[in-house]
Scaffold this active site. Structure first.
Site, short mmCIF file in Angstrom:
data_model
loop_
_atom_site.label_atom_id
_atom_site.label_comp_id
_atom_site.label_asym_id
_atom_site.label_seq_id
_atom_site.Cartn_x
_atom_site.Cartn_y
_atom_site.Cartn_z
N SER A 610 -37.36 25.96 -57.67
CA SER A 610 -36.79 24.63 -57.63
C SER A 610 -37.88 23.63 -57.21
O SER A 610 -38.90 23.51 -57.90
CB SER A 610 -35.58 24.60 -56.70
OG SER A 610 -34.82 23.45 -56.89
N ASP A 685 -29.08 26.01 -66.57
CA ASP A 685 -29.40 25.32 -65.32
C ASP A 685 -28.88 23.89 -65.41
O ASP A 685 -29.34 23.09 -66.23
CB ASP A 685 -30.92 25.34 -65.12
CG ASP A 685 -31.33 24.93 -63.72
OD1 ASP A 685 -30.59 24.17 -63.09
OD2 ASP A 685 -32.40 25.36 -63.27
N HIS A 717 -28.99 27.43 -61.96
CA HIS A 717 -30.27 27.11 -61.31
C HIS A 717 -30.86 28.29 -60.56
O HIS A 717 -32.07 28.49 -60.56
CB HIS A 717 -30.09 25.93 -60.37
CG HIS A 717 -31.39 25.40 -59.82
ND1 HIS A 717 -32.45 25.06 -60.62
CD2 HIS A 717 -31.79 25.18 -58.56
CE1 HIS A 717 -33.45 24.64 -59.88
NE2 HIS A 717 -33.08 24.70 -58.62
#
Length: 739
Positions: A610, A685, A717
């Site tokens: 991330s 995602d 995600h």
């Protein structure tokens, strides 16, 4: 939506740590077993033991309850006992409860079901969207009410006699005699339109769950009124996600507001369950501003909201009437030249409905402020170069307030109590480490869940008045006592600015030999609201990191400027230039590693997910040659393609800050790549959309740059479940093959 990370960590803190902290886990001679990836992620027995369904019992005389697993042929049992007694009493077993539920018409549960406490003698159990009550005195269960089988976002009211829920884009309530009652009838073909792409939705979390928002419904204290968000996302870009489970593949569009583009228009409505009338608060409905931190007044006649402009540098704390929704007044305002980020609703003082506590970073650190409902600041309750990380509740008849903070150390969390009359805060918890706490119904005791680098978990009750331990509920054994782990230490370093304190964690291999040269893996995040290095179990690391140390790697993490729990200036050091100050501080960590004689400078790797994926790719291309191999997961590549609420807080809009967006755009650095880089992304995602890494691939192809790539079909995600072991097997092998 705040960028998540793959490894959840406890919420700790930071203060002056002057010396190197050596944290051996256990005598190495007694340990021999080696961790595997599967054990690191899928074996729950290697996580510290916990108490299931542990809670205070509302309406009791400070009693706790938790589930005791089956013992000696006996079924699971729910136990309860006072905060100060010695023995806990079994109150219902799994077999007894299952039989009672079956007699009431429920499907007989095969395991002890999750329970909620309505009062000291009544529990609620939800089975297949049917809510049952169980009376501890009679030992009988009865159906209370039900709700739609397709319900999402189910939210019980404070009295546990009704729920609100969403189905598609609409909002409903259910209670005895009034089941599945629709509160909204938003236009559109709702059978064919998913809520994620509908132009209007009600009762769901607004603003992509930023500003502390976790839900979209807000019950009044009595449960007779319900406030909720109505979100107009008709002008927000409809973004296509691809569903690969159908043949041919199909489109799953979502509304995704990218930085600089149109955002949501949000309103707050209030429904009165008694009169069945609905009113909207008279906020600025045509403005792309943010409505958050909703709080009901104790008399349920007013609602208080934090209203923030889209630029996120001006907040107004406003009062509205519930009857009619009219604007009453602005109690106070907060402004900042960078951003203001309200995250917590006001808390009203018991017995003083004209007083409330507000949390704010206005002096540079998150602290508590006591206000009157006229808008007068009565006093600042806490202050200093540390932060309040959690609020518990009022104690001592409403004369004190109990909270968790970092006053002792930014690496720790402790429980404190502060008098509302302006006295000095008093520490309640004991033991160096991380305390996670809940306050008893009377406010006299704290349920303290404690861990430290050498303590897996201890749960006890402690008295608020003097901090003395009352009852030990759990002293968890070391779950990895049979495994050969390395040594962990926490190291204080100075940031790239030369003055700011940073903290790093170093894990060295078992049977460490300072004369050897070891490859190193740096695990990082670096983004807002996240702290990885803490005084908690394994110093905030996880078993994969410990496994990598077993395999002969040095494993390193540093919390750079921009990361969480250090105050406003620490976080705002990255303002309008995400990736730059964080990279400089990560390189401080690299230089520290290079100073260690046992680190092989030619075999260093970096990994993050991330925001950490963004930082991994940043380091590989903006500091080329530093790392030999890297794995970046779910990476932000171009902040122009990330969501409005998060990105514009830290970067302003692309129109206002074109230089900052250009400098942070990793597409322009692809040609600088040196070493081996593996990017990984989930195909659906909805946080960092797949296009980020696909665009990076396209740029690499255009420029003739070779890199490695892997996708997880059907994953959002984060890659969860059993596939997480597959993911980290791939990551591990990548470092094994390339370092």
């Amino acid at each position: 939506m705040m960028l998540p990370r793959p490894f959840p960590t406890p919420r700790p803190a930071l203060a002056g740590l002057a010396l190197l902290l050596w944290l051996p886990l256990a005598p190495a001679l007694s340990q021999s077993k080696q961790l595997t990836v599967e054990e690191a992620f899928l074996n729950r027995d290697l996580q510290p033991q916990n108490l299931k369904q542990l809670s205070w019992i509302p309406g009791s005389k400070d009693e706790v309850a938790y589930l005791r697993p089956a013992q000696k042929g006996q079924p699971d049992e729910l136990l309860r006992g006072s905060a100060t007694g010695k023995d806990l009493t079994p109150i219902v077993s799994q077999t007894t409860l299952a039989a009672a539920l079956k007699a009431a018409g429920a499907t007989e549960p095969k395991a002890f079901p999750s329970v909620q406490w309505r009062d000291a003698n009544t529990m609620l159990i939800t089975s297949k969207n049917q809510v049952y009550s169980y009376d501890l005195k009679t030992g009988k269960a009865a159906r209370a009410f039900g709700y739609d089988a397709e319900a999402d976002n189910v939210d019980f009211d404070p009295t546990k006699t009704r729920v609100a829920y969403t189905k598609g884009p609409n909002l409903y309530i259910s209670l005895a005699g009034r089941e599945n009652e629709a509160l909204t009838n938003l236009s559109g073909d709702f059978e064919a339109t998913s809520a994620a792409n509908a132009p209007f939705v009600a009762g769901q979390a607004a603003h992509r769950s930023e500003f502390g928002i976790t839900k979209g419904t807000f019950w009044s204290p009595s449960g007779t009124k319900l406030a909720f968000y109505i979100i107009n996302q008709g002008d927000v870009t409809s973004y296509p996600l691809v569903n690969l489970t159908t043949t041919p593949a199909s489109i799953m569009p979502i509304r995704y507001p990218m930085a600089g583009d149109k955002s949501q228009l949000v309103e707050v409505a209030v429904y009165d369950l008694t009169t069945r009338k609905l009113a909207k608060l008279q906020t600025k409905v045509n403005d792309e501003h943010y409505l958050t931190n909703l709080a009901w007044s104790p008399d349920e006649k007013s609602i208080y909201l934090a209203e923030l402009n889209r630029g996120q540098n001006h907040m107004q704390f406003n009062q509205y009437t519930v009857a009619g929704g009219g604007f009453v007044k602005t109690l106070f305002e907060e402004k900042d030249d960078k951003y203001v980020e309200p995250q917590h609703p006001a808390l009203f003082v018991p017995g003083h409905p004209d007083q409330l506590i507000w949390q704010s970073q206005r002096d540079g650190y998150n602290h508590l402020y006591l206000y009157s409902t006229s808008g007068q600041l009565l006093r600042q309750l806490t202050k200093g170069p540390w932060i309040v990380t959690d609020v518990l509740d009022f104690a001592n008849g409403g004369k004190e307030f109990v909270y968790v903070g970092t006053a002792d150390s930014p690496l720790e969390r402790h429980v404190y109590s502060v008098p509302l009359n302006g006295g000095t805060p008093r520490k309640v918890s004991q033991g160096t480490g991380t305390h996670v706490a809940t306050l008893s119904p009377s406010g006299r005791y704290v349920l303290d869940n404690f861990s430290s680098p050498v303590t897996p978990r201890t749960i006890r009750t402690i008295a608020v008045a003097d901090g003395k331990p009352q009852r030990l509920l759990l002293n968890a054994p070391n779950p990895v006592a049979d495994y050969q782990l390395g040594e962990t230490k926490i190291v204080p370093l100075k940031a790239a600015d030369g003055s700011t304190d940073l903290y790093a964690r170093v894990i060295t291999p078992p049977n460490f030999d300072a004369k050897k040269k070891y490859p190193t893996v740096v695990y990082l995040y670096g983004g807002p609201h996240v702290q990885l290095v803490t005084e908690s179990w394994l110093s905030g690391s996880n078993l994969w990191m410990q496994m990598m140390a077993q395999k002969g790697y040095v494993v390193f993490t540093i919390d750079s400027r921009g990361s969480g729990n250090r105050g406003r200036a620490f976080e705002q050091a990255t303002f309008r230039q995400l990736g730059t100050a964080e990279m400089a501080d990560q390189l401080v960590g690299v230089n520290y590693l290079k100073s260690l004689p046992y680190v092989d400078q030619t075999r260093m790797g970096v990994h993050g997910w991330s925001f950490g994926g963004f930082m991994t790719t940043t380091l590989m291309t903006r500091a080329p040659g530093t790392f030999k191999a890297a794995v970046g997961g779910g990476p932000v590549i171009d902040w122009r393609m990330y969501e409005v609420m998060y990105t514009e807080r830290y970067m302003d809009t692309p129109q206002e800050n074109p230089e900052g967006y250009e400098k942070a755009n990793l597409l322009k650095y692809v040609s600088k790549l040196q070493g081996k880089l593996l990017l990984i992304h989930g195909t659906i995602d909805d946080v960092v959309v797949w296009q980020h890494s696909l665009d990076y691939l396209k740029q690499a192809v255009d420029e003739g740059v070779q890199l490695d790539y892997f996708v997880y079909p059907g994953h959002p995600h984060n890659v969860g479940g059993k596939d997480r072991a597959h993911l980290y097997t791939k990551i591990t092998r990548y470092f094994d093959d390339n370092l």
